[in-house]
Design a protein around this motif. Structure first.
Motif, PDB file in Angstrom:
ATOM      1  N   HIS A   1       0.836  -1.185   0.000  1.00  0.00           N
ATOM      2  CA  HIS A   1       0.000   0.000   0.000  1.00  0.00           C
ATOM      3  C   HIS A   1       0.881   1.250   0.000  1.00  0.00           C
ATOM      4  O   HIS A   1       1.551   1.546   0.980  1.00  0.00           O
ATOM      5  CB  HIS A   1      -0.910  -0.025   1.236  1.00  0.00           C
ATOM      6  N   ASN A   2       0.875   1.986  -1.153  1.00  0.00           N
ATOM      7  CA  ASN A   2       1.670   3.216  -1.289  1.00  0.00           C
ATOM      8  C   ASN A   2       3.070   3.034  -0.688  1.00  0.00           C
ATOM      9  O   ASN A   2       3.485   3.756   0.203  1.00  0.00           O
ATOM     10  CB  ASN A   2       0.979   4.384  -0.596  1.00  0.00           C
ATOM     11  N   LEU A   3       3.752   2.068  -1.227  1.00  0.00           N
ATOM     12  CA  LEU A   3       4.939   1.571  -0.559  1.00  0.00           C
ATOM     13  C   LEU A   3       6.202   2.404  -0.842  1.00  0.00           C
ATOM     14  O   LEU A   3       6.463   2.782  -1.976  1.00  0.00           O
ATOM     15  CB  LEU A   3       5.172   0.133  -1.035  1.00  0.00           C
ATOM     16  N   VAL A   4       6.933   2.693   0.236  1.00  0.00           N
ATOM     17  CA  VAL A   4       8.293   3.230   0.110  1.00  0.00           C
ATOM     18  C   VAL A   4       9.194   2.246   0.859  1.00  0.00           C
ATOM     19  O   VAL A   4       8.850   1.814   1.962  1.00  0.00           O
ATOM     20  CB  VAL A   4       8.417   4.630   0.753  1.00  0.00           C
ATOM     21  N   MET A   5      10.298   1.853   0.221  1.00  0.00           N
ATOM     22  CA  MET A   5      11.155   0.856   0.872  1.00  0.00           C
ATOM     23  C   MET A   5      12.481   1.488   1.267  1.00  0.00           C
ATOM     24  O   MET A   5      13.065   2.248   0.504  1.00  0.00           O
ATOM     25  CB  MET A   5      11.401  -0.298  -0.083  1.00  0.00           C
ATOM     26  N   VAL A   6      12.922   1.192   2.485  1.00  0.00           N
ATOM     27  CA  VAL A   6      14.210   1.680   2.947  1.00  0.00           C
ATOM     28  C   VAL A   6      15.143   0.472   3.082  1.00  0.00           C
ATOM     29  O   VAL A   6      14.812  -0.485   3.784  1.00  0.00           O
ATOM     30  CB  VAL A   6      14.089   2.395   4.305  1.00  0.00           C
ATOM     31  N   PHE A   7      16.224   0.515   2.311  1.00  0.00           N
ATOM     32  CA  PHE A   7      17.206  -0.573   2.368  1.00  0.00           C
ATOM     33  C   PHE A   7      18.470  -0.074   3.054  1.00  0.00           C
ATOM     34  O   PHE A   7      18.765   1.127   3.025  1.00  0.00           O
ATOM     35  CB  PHE A   7      17.582  -1.027   0.952  1.00  0.00           C
ATOM     36  N   PRO A   8      19.224  -0.975   3.655  1.00  0.00           N
ATOM     37  CA  PRO A   8      20.534  -0.568   4.187  1.00  0.00           C
ATOM     38  C   PRO A   8      21.445  -0.175   3.028  1.00  0.00           C
ATOM     39  O   PRO A   8      21.341  -0.751   1.939  1.00  0.00           O
ATOM     40  CB  PRO A   8      21.064  -1.837   4.863  1.00  0.00           C
ATOM     41  N   GLY A   9      22.310   0.780   3.264  1.00  0.00           N
ATOM     42  CA  GLY A   9      23.212   1.220   2.207  1.00  0.00           C
ATOM     43  C   GLY A   9      24.469   0.372   2.144  1.00  0.00           C
ATOM     44  O   GLY A   9      24.562  -0.692   2.775  1.00  0.00           O
ATOM     45  N   SER A  10      25.451   0.857   1.370  1.00  0.00           N
ATOM     46  CA  SER A  10      26.708   0.106   1.264  1.00  0.00           C
ATOM     47  C   SER A  10      27.633   0.491   2.415  1.00  0.00           C
ATOM     48  O   SER A  10      27.398   1.460   3.136  1.00  0.00           O
ATOM     49  CB  SER A  10      27.364   0.407  -0.072  1.00  0.00           C
ATOM     50  N   LEU A  11      28.655  -0.275   2.593  1.00  0.00           N
ATOM     51  CA  LEU A  11      29.560  -0.056   3.727  1.00  0.00           C
ATOM     52  C   LEU A  11      30.989   0.008   3.190  1.00  0.00           C
ATOM     53  O   LEU A  11      31.385  -0.800   2.366  1.00  0.00           O
ATOM     54  CB  LEU A  11      29.417  -1.232   4.691  1.00  0.00           C
ATOM     55  N   SER A  12      31.734   0.986   3.659  1.00  0.00           N
ATOM     56  CA  SER A  12      33.148   1.044   3.272  1.00  0.00           C
ATOM     57  C   SER A  12      33.988   0.539   4.425  1.00  0.00           C
ATOM     58  O   SER A  12      33.757   0.894   5.578  1.00  0.00           O
ATOM     59  CB  SER A  12      33.554   2.482   2.954  1.00  0.00           C
TER      60      SER A  12
ATOM     61  N   GLY B   1      29.121  -4.189  -1.096  1.00  0.00           N
ATOM     62  CA  GLY B   1      27.905  -3.950  -1.880  1.00  0.00           C
ATOM     63  C   GLY B   1      26.780  -3.350  -1.080  1.00  0.00           C
ATOM     64  O   GLY B   1      26.853  -3.211   0.146  1.00  0.00           O
ATOM     65  N   ALA B   2      25.717  -3.012  -1.760  1.00  0.00           N
ATOM     66  CA  ALA B   2      24.544  -2.439  -1.118  1.00  0.00           C
ATOM     67  C   ALA B   2      23.975  -3.423  -0.116  1.00  0.00           C
ATOM     68  O   ALA B   2      24.050  -4.630  -0.298  1.00  0.00           O
ATOM     69  CB  ALA B   2      23.498  -2.096  -2.176  1.00  0.00           C
ATOM     70  N   GLY B   3      23.416  -2.911   0.944  1.00  0.00           N
ATOM     71  CA  GLY B   3      22.763  -3.776   1.919  1.00  0.00           C
ATOM     72  C   GLY B   3      23.710  -4.315   2.979  1.00  0.00           C
ATOM     73  O   GLY B   3      23.310  -5.057   3.857  1.00  0.00           O
ATOM     74  N   MET B   4      24.977  -3.934   2.918  1.00  0.00           N
ATOM     75  CA  MET B   4      25.931  -4.461   3.880  1.00  0.00           C
ATOM     76  C   MET B   4      25.931  -3.677   5.178  1.00  0.00           C
ATOM     77  O   MET B   4      26.395  -4.150   6.210  1.00  0.00           O
ATOM     78  CB  MET B   4      27.339  -4.465   3.282  1.00  0.00           C
ATOM     79  N   SER B   5      25.451  -2.453   5.084  1.00  0.00           N
ATOM     80  CA  SER B   5      25.442  -1.645   6.302  1.00  0.00           C
ATOM     81  C   SER B   5      24.502  -2.259   7.334  1.00  0.00           C
ATOM     82  O   SER B   5      23.449  -2.783   7.006  1.00  0.00           O
ATOM     83  CB  SER B   5      24.988  -0.224   5.943  1.00  0.00           C
TER      84      SER B   5
ATOM     85  N   LYS C   1      27.754  16.111   7.616  1.00  0.00           N
ATOM     86  CA  LYS C   1      27.381  16.713   6.337  1.00  0.00           C
ATOM     87  C   LYS C   1      28.067  16.049   5.154  1.00  0.00           C
ATOM     88  O   LYS C   1      27.517  15.930   4.067  1.00  0.00           O
ATOM     89  CB  LYS C   1      27.736  18.210   6.356  1.00  0.00           C
ATOM     90  N   ASN C   2      29.313  15.633   5.337  1.00  0.00           N
ATOM     91  CA  ASN C   2      30.066  15.098   4.202  1.00  0.00           C
ATOM     92  C   ASN C   2      29.934  13.593   4.040  1.00  0.00           C
ATOM     93  O   ASN C   2      30.467  13.023   3.108  1.00  0.00           O
ATOM     94  CB  ASN C   2      31.550  15.444   4.357  1.00  0.00           C
ATOM     95  N   LYS C   3      29.210  12.986   4.949  1.00  0.00           N
ATOM     96  CA  LYS C   3      29.088  11.535   4.864  1.00  0.00           C
ATOM     97  C   LYS C   3      27.894  11.145   3.993  1.00  0.00           C
ATOM     98  O   LYS C   3      26.848  11.779   4.040  1.00  0.00           O
ATOM     99  CB  LYS C   3      28.947  10.920   6.267  1.00  0.00           C
ATOM    100  N   ALA C   4      28.117  10.082   3.212  1.00  0.00           N
ATOM    101  CA  ALA C   4      27.045   9.611   2.338  1.00  0.00           C
ATOM    102  C   ALA C   4      25.998   8.869   3.161  1.00  0.00           C
ATOM    103  O   ALA C   4      26.283   8.421   4.271  1.00  0.00           O
ATOM    104  CB  ALA C   4      27.616   8.686   1.273  1.00  0.00           C
ATOM    105  N   ASP C   5      24.795   8.738   2.605  1.00  0.00           N
ATOM    106  CA  ASP C   5      23.737   7.977   3.270  1.00  0.00           C
ATOM    107  C   ASP C   5      24.190   6.543   3.460  1.00  0.00           C
ATOM    108  O   ASP C   5      24.830   5.964   2.579  1.00  0.00           O
ATOM    109  CB  ASP C   5      22.465   7.946   2.390  1.00  0.00           C
ATOM    110  N   ASP C   6      23.865   5.945   4.610  1.00  0.00           N
ATOM    111  CA  ASP C   6      24.123   4.517   4.779  1.00  0.00           C
ATOM    112  C   ASP C   6      22.830   3.725   4.610  1.00  0.00           C
ATOM    113  O   ASP C   6      22.654   2.652   5.156  1.00  0.00           O
ATOM    114  CB  ASP C   6      24.770   4.233   6.142  1.00  0.00           C
TER     115      ASP C   6
END
Lengths: 408, 222
Positions: free
Chosen positions: A58-69, A76-80, A257-262
């Motif tokens: 229903h009116n879906l928004v999905m939040v996935f874990p981001g990548s990890l350095s 890869g994506a989802g490792m965070s 501020k300088n950090k990317a989304d996780d």
């Protein structure tokens, strides 16, 4: 000359050349039937695709874990591991003006057993709002509650496919099944969902509290989740809601501020848009092809009307001699071609609707016949009659009576 | 005067050359006359009849029909004149094929003034009875002899109560017996007061008329 009389004359002229009229109308019949059938099938397919997409949630928004350095190497994506169920709870409580419900999800696989039967299936560890977010109700029994989630109880709700494979005709409610050899109590069976847009069987699933998956199946020390499913009140707020979710998560994850989304916020609009545009393109394309056949049918009408005018030159001369004005002759022939194309249009509508239903039945395609497509194509057939009948009728009306009377 | 033609010319352009089909014709026909127009082929008699019948317009000259100038009228006005004032009888009958006698006779009343269906049918039956075909109302032209077809055509010409009947070689396609019947029938109509103008090239047919006009080289000779 009264309209009714001209109409009778036109009908009689058509009736006199039955075979010729039928063949002429056939061009229109085929054209209209093609238009109706193609639009019915195209619109049916498009609604089905839209339904299967909206069936994902229903009116879906999905939040996935981001990548990890890690030391310069990017995983890869989802490792965070920073995305947690608490994030979900905060989204639900702090952005409640946009958000209807949030459901965390942890995916796993498991072998399940009941008596002598066993079955491998996927496990969805979710929260109690799962039924709301996925728009998926429990068929029999009940879903687990907040309390079950908090204490990580070994309870499970099973999909129809799993129920069939483990229990056959037996009633699964209240039974105990073994998941990875650990006992779980079956609380309910989900309603049948069918296959999703990708053709996967959505009923082949075990649903249990995400806390149970984490503690019992994964033995994980982290409390991260694989996904947060966020259900919005309305898709109109999509952009604003996404922005608020992002800023809330950045704050909660203490990202400078300088950090990317996780994490990664995605929604279904792109999929919906592309599916809609593909199906619209198909409908337009097929519609154009069908319209071309309608134009060809119209040319057939024009051809036969020119023949008819030539054949009946003497009649035209006589009618003019006894007082028919040019406009009387024009209307007479125009009406003949309109009657021809409208009758063709009516039969074509019937054939198109029938054909679409038959094809839909045989191929198990969804069919959507709208009144507007019938009305439009019938109007179009009348317009074809007027457009292609006008030139022959105009030519007839411009004839010189003396030449007509002498014509052999 | 019913028909009054003055100094009428009709010129056809055929490629480079011009043909003067009518070369200054003047003639008058009064109410109740029975006029035969004679002349050899190419004399201009057919052109004259076409103009009299408002099927063609003259190049110059005046044509008063029933006191109205017809020469400058447009196609719609001419159609109305043909419908109300003129009745045509053709050499080849010109009946609608596969259409019953009664419907052929009714045809002129569908154009022009509104008539009720009952009135129309009544008049058509009356006219067909008058021409001696009361028992063959629903026969199609193919089921009628030449003489009978021409009588249907005459009934049709009378349908809208015209001022004048214009007959173009009405006996041209008929045998002698039928020809005499037809021309005598036209004569009897004339006796009832209907004006008849008939084109023919047969002297014995023209003899039934009260007056004969001879056309030669686009002029009235006699």
């Amino acid at each position: 000359m009264s309209f009714l009389m001209i109409f009778k004359v036109a009908l009689r002229a058509i009736w006199r050349n039955k075979v010729r009229s039928a063949l002429t109308a056939l061009g229109i019949i085929v054209g209209i039937a093609a238009v109706i059938a193609v639009i019915a099938i195209g619109q049916g397919a498009s609604t089905q695709m839209q339904n299967s997409i909206s069936g994902m949630g229903h009116n879906l928004v999905m939040v996935f874990p981001g990548s990890l350095s890690s030391g310069g190497a990017r995983l890869g994506a989802g490792m965070s591991t920073t995305l947690t169920a608490e994030d979900g709870e905060r989204i639900a409580s702090e952005i409640s003006h946009y958000v209807l419900a949030v459901c965390p999800m942890i995916n796993s696989q498991a072998q399940v057993m009941y008596m002598a039967n066993n079955w491998a299936t996927s496990v969805n560890g979710v929260g109690p709002d799962f039924t709301v977010v996925r728009k998926w109700d429990v068929g029999e029994g009940s879903f687990f509650t907040d309390a079950d989630v908090k204490s990580g109880r070994r309870v499970v709700v099973i999909g129809q496919t799993v129920a069939t494979n483990l229990f056959g005709s037996e009633n699964p409610l209240g039974k105990t099944i073994r998941v990875r050899n650990m006992p779980f109590k079956v609380l309910g069976v989900m309603a049948k969902k069918g296959s999703n847009a990708m053709g996967q069987d959505q009923d082949d699933i075990l649903i249990m509290p995400y806390t149970t998956v984490r503690r019992v199946l994964q033995n994980s020390i982290f409390n991260n989740v694989n996904m947060l499913m966020v259900s919005l009140h309305s898709l109109d707020d999509l952009k604003a809601a996404k922005a608020e979710i992002e800023s809330l998560l950045r704050m909660r994850h203490r990202l400078g501020k300088n950090k990317a989304d996780d994490f990664d916020v995605r929604d279904m609009t792109e999929v919906v848009d592309s599916v809609t545009s593909i199906s619209r393109m198909m409908t337009i394309l097929l519609g154009v092809v069908a319209s071309i056949s309608l134009v060809v049918g119209g040319i057939g009408i024009m051809n036969i009307m020119l023949v008819s005018v030539t054949e009946r030159t003497k009649e035209i001369g006589l009618r003019m001699a006894i007082g028919a004005r040019p406009v009387d002759i024009l209307v007479q022939f125009l009406l003949e071609s309109i009657v021809l194309s409208c009758v063709g249009g009516l039969i074509g509508v019937a054939c198109g609707v029938g054909g679409a239903l038959i094809v839909g039945n045989i191929q198990k395609w969804p069919i959507l016949i709208t009144e507007s497509s019938i009305a439009i194509s019938f109007t179009f057939s009348a317009l074809v009659g007027i457009f292609f009948g006008f030139y022959p009728a105009w030519r007839a009306s411009r004839l010189n009576p003396i030449d007509c009377l002498r014509y052999e | 005067m019913l028909i009054e033609i003055k100094e009428m010319y009709k010129t056809y352009h055929v490629g480079e050359s011009t043909v003067n089909a009518l070369n200054g014709v003047s003639l008058q026909i009064d109410y109740g006359e029975f006029v035969a127009i004679m002349g050899h082929s190419g004399s201009g008699k057919s052109t004259l009849l076409n103009i009299l019948g408002c099927l063609d317009t003259p190049s110059s000259g005046s044509y008063l029909l029933d006191g109205k100038e017809v020469a400058g009228m447009n196609r719609n006005e001419l159609a109305a004149i043909r419908n109300e004032k003129l009745g045509f009888v053709f050499q080849n009958f010109n009946l609608l094929p596969r259409t019953s006698a009664i419907e052929n006779v009714e045809l002129p009343s569908f154009y022009g003034k509104k008539v009720s269906n009952a009135e129309r049918r009544e008049r058509a039956i009356e006219l067909l009875t008058k021409v001696g075909l009361g028992g063959r109302l629903w026969h199609t032209p193919a089921q009628l002899s030449g003489g009978q077809q021409q009588r249907v055509a005459i009934a049709r010409a009378l349908m809208n109560r015209p001022s004048v009947i214009l007959a173009d070689e009405p006996t041209g396609n008929l045998d002698t017996k039928a020809s005499i019947e037809i021309v005598e029938f036209l004569r009897s109509l004339n006796d009832e007061g209907i004006t008849v103008v008939m084109v023919t090239h047969e002297d014995d047919i023209a003899a039934h008329a009260k007056r004969t006009i001879v056309v030669c080289d686009g002029k009235v000779v006699q």
